[in-house]
Design a protein around this motif. Structure first.
Motif, PDB file in Angstrom:
ATOM      1  N   PRO A   1       0.712  -1.240   0.031  1.00  0.00           N
ATOM      2  CA  PRO A   1       0.106  -0.028   0.205  1.00  0.00           C
ATOM      3  C   PRO A   1       0.975   1.178  -0.025  1.00  0.00           C
ATOM      4  N   PHE A   2       0.307   2.210  -0.739  1.00  0.00           N
ATOM      5  CA  PHE A   2       0.785   3.582  -0.539  1.00  0.00           C
ATOM      6  C   PHE A   2      -0.140   4.347   0.356  1.00  0.00           C
ATOM      7  N   VAL A   3       0.316   4.904   1.248  1.00  0.00           N
ATOM      8  CA  VAL A   3      -0.697   5.722   2.361  1.00  0.00           C
ATOM      9  C   VAL A   3      -0.223   7.067   2.172  1.00  0.00           C
ATOM     10  N   SER A   4      -1.361   8.000   1.764  1.00  0.00           N
ATOM     11  CA  SER A   4      -0.944   9.277   1.535  1.00  0.00           C
ATOM     12  C   SER A   4      -1.696  10.058   2.732  1.00  0.00           C
ATOM     13  N   VAL A   5      -0.745  11.010   3.210  1.00  0.00           N
ATOM     14  CA  VAL A   5      -1.562  11.801   4.331  1.00  0.00           C
ATOM     15  C   VAL A   5      -1.376  13.255   3.815  1.00  0.00           C
ATOM     16  N   LEU A   6      -2.588  13.700   3.788  1.00  0.00           N
ATOM     17  CA  LEU A   6      -2.574  15.227   3.284  1.00  0.00           C
ATOM     18  C   LEU A   6      -2.709  16.114   4.616  1.00  0.00           C
ATOM     19  N   LEU A   7      -1.767  17.061   4.766  1.00  0.00           N
ATOM     20  CA  LEU A   7      -1.748  18.207   5.946  1.00  0.00           C
ATOM     21  C   LEU A   7      -1.885  19.394   5.207  1.00  0.00           C
ATOM     22  N   HIS A   8      -2.221  20.305   6.127  1.00  0.00           N
ATOM     23  CA  HIS A   8      -2.667  21.526   5.727  1.00  0.00           C
ATOM     24  C   HIS A   8      -1.412  22.509   5.291  1.00  0.00           C
ATOM     25  N   PRO A   9      -1.426  22.996   4.020  1.00  0.00           N
ATOM     26  CA  PRO A   9      -2.231  22.645   2.882  1.00  0.00           C
ATOM     27  C   PRO A   9      -1.766  21.909   2.062  1.00  0.00           C
ATOM     28  N   THR A  10      -2.468  21.047   1.048  1.00  0.00           N
ATOM     29  CA  THR A  10      -1.885  20.401   0.200  1.00  0.00           C
ATOM     30  C   THR A  10      -2.538  20.838  -0.972  1.00  0.00           C
ATOM     31  N   THR A  11      -1.797  21.604  -1.956  1.00  0.00           N
ATOM     32  CA  THR A  11      -2.493  22.260  -3.194  1.00  0.00           C
ATOM     33  C   THR A  11      -1.502  22.118  -4.449  1.00  0.00           C
ATOM     34  N   GLY A  12      -2.196  22.441  -5.491  1.00  0.00           N
ATOM     35  CA  GLY A  12      -1.188  22.601  -6.899  1.00  0.00           C
ATOM     36  C   GLY A  12      -0.710  21.206  -7.360  1.00  0.00           C
ATOM     37  N   GLY A  13       0.259  21.261  -7.930  1.00  0.00           N
ATOM     38  CA  GLY A  13       0.815  20.166  -8.358  1.00  0.00           C
ATOM     39  C   GLY A  13       1.239  18.612  -7.674  1.00  0.00           C
ATOM     40  N   VAL A  14       1.405  18.866  -6.391  1.00  0.00           N
ATOM     41  CA  VAL A  14       1.437  17.868  -5.484  1.00  0.00           C
ATOM     42  C   VAL A  14       0.044  17.072  -5.162  1.00  0.00           C
ATOM     43  N   ALA A  15      -0.819  18.023  -4.958  1.00  0.00           N
ATOM     44  CA  ALA A  15      -2.288  17.294  -4.928  1.00  0.00           C
ATOM     45  C   ALA A  15      -2.612  16.794  -6.209  1.00  0.00           C
ATOM     46  N   ALA A  16      -2.299  17.377  -7.532  1.00  0.00           N
ATOM     47  CA  ALA A  16      -2.770  16.958  -8.647  1.00  0.00           C
ATOM     48  C   ALA A  16      -1.858  15.890  -9.128  1.00  0.00           C
ATOM     49  N   SER A  17      -0.819  15.437  -8.359  1.00  0.00           N
ATOM     50  CA  SER A  17      -0.169  14.118  -8.749  1.00  0.00           C
ATOM     51  C   SER A  17      -0.045  13.073  -7.590  1.00  0.00           C
ATOM     52  N   PHE A  18       0.945  13.045  -7.051  1.00  0.00           N
ATOM     53  CA  PHE A  18       1.159  11.488  -6.292  1.00  0.00           C
ATOM     54  C   PHE A  18       0.298  11.672  -5.071  1.00  0.00           C
ATOM     55  N   ALA A  19      -0.010  12.771  -4.641  1.00  0.00           N
ATOM     56  CA  ALA A  19      -0.488  12.867  -3.120  1.00  0.00           C
ATOM     57  C   ALA A  19      -2.095  12.355  -3.186  1.00  0.00           C
ATOM     58  N   TRP A  20      -2.612  12.403  -4.326  1.00  0.00           N
ATOM     59  CA  TRP A  20      -4.001  11.980  -4.401  1.00  0.00           C
ATOM     60  C   TRP A  20      -3.991  10.510  -4.957  1.00  0.00           C
ATOM     61  N   LEU A  21      -2.758  10.005  -5.347  1.00  0.00           N
ATOM     62  CA  LEU A  21      -3.018   8.601  -5.914  1.00  0.00           C
ATOM     63  C   LEU A  21      -2.678   7.707  -4.757  1.00  0.00           C
TER      64      LEU A  21
END
Ligand SMILES: [Zn+2]
Length: 283
Positions: A198-218
């Motif tokens: 598994p890849f567990v992605s933890v989104l902290l404040h704030p997660t935006t732009g190219g990071v949110a639009a690539s691996f962070a949301w995968l």
């Protein structure tokens, strides 16, 4: 587009410009920005930078984040020697080169991601933590390379991957080189899928732009801390584009959970146990 927005305009909370957090242990008192209540700094830091009165989650420095989630003494930092270049000779109000130098002096970090290996409840994991205080956690060539290596390491060792993201997006000072990191990190995840960990992605404040639009949301599982701002473009840009008022709480963790964009909201004091549980079930 959000990833081109000027770093100066990046906001953390309620209009406060993003900047390095106050050094740990400075001052005796801590006043919460959300509820204005005062508590002792010791109490606040003991609660992992969560307001003891209202539960507001403040930024947590990278080292403390690793202490929070990993078994003591298991973290081994890797790729620490990677330092950014200035491929475009970029300059805006300051030269990129100078900005990098002064940020290194202020934070002691070479770039906006600290990565390596560690263990959670005895389970080995390939881990990375974004440092928002380093140029808004922006992803340039070094961050992208380190994220890709983090996944490649997880693939080689057949262990789960874990990334804590907090980022304003791609690093505009590196132009197209930073945008390429979106594809590069996503491709590394694709290779990682072959080992079925598994890849567990933890989104902290704030997660935006190219990071949110690539691996962070995968992530196979995507969790977020309470009230984190997560999205691609900021609310103001979206409102201007669609010419409509956005609903209250738009792009916050709670709204995203309600709309099926993330899997869970995990308060910081439960994070370690929840991650151990997830890795136990899926790892
Ligand atoms: Zn508070």
């Amino acid at each position: 587009m959000a990833w081109f927005s000027k770093e100066k305009k990046l906001k953390t909370r309620e209009g406060k410009p993003a900047g390095p957090p106050p050094a740990e242990g400075t001052g005796v008192w801590y006043q919460c920005e959300a509820c204005s209540e005062v508590s002792t700094r010791a109490e606040f830091e003991k609660a992992w930078n969560v307001c003891p009165r209202c539960g507001q989650h403040d930024a947590l420095p990278v080292r403390r984040r690793l202490e929070l989630v990993l078994d003591p003494g298991t973290f081994e930092e890797l790729d620490a020697e990677l330092a950014p270049a200035d491929p475009l000779g970029f300059s805006d109000s300051r030269r990129y080169r100078d900005r990098l130098r002064s940020t290194y002096k202020a934070t002691g970090l070479r770039d906006a991601l600290v990565s390596g290996t560690g263990a959670i409840a005895g389970q080995p994991v390939s881990v990375g933590v974004f440092a928002f205080e380093f140029m808004g956690g922006s992803m340039g060539s070094v961050v992208g390379e380190k994220v890709a290596r983090l996944f490649d390491r997880a693939t080689e060792r057949t262990i789960p991957a874990l990334v804590f993201s907090s980022s304003g997006g791609a690093r505009m000072q590196e132009g197209i080189f930073s945008l390429m990191q979106m594809a590069k990190t996503s491709a590394a995840i694709h290779r990682f899928r072959a080992v079925r960990k598994p890849f567990v992605s933890v989104l902290l404040h704030p997660t935006t732009g190219g990071v949110a639009a690539s691996f962070a949301w995968l992530g196979d599982v995507v969790v977020a801390e309470p009230k984190a701002l997560i999205g691609f473009a900021g609310p103001r840009v979206i409102e201007q584009t669609i010419r409509e008022k956005l609903p209250p709480g738009f792009q916050r963790s709670e709204f995203l959970l309600e709309h099926g964009m993330i899997d869970a909201i995990v308060p910081r004091h439960e994070l370690r146990d929840r991650l151990a549980q997830l890795l136990g079930l899926l790892g």
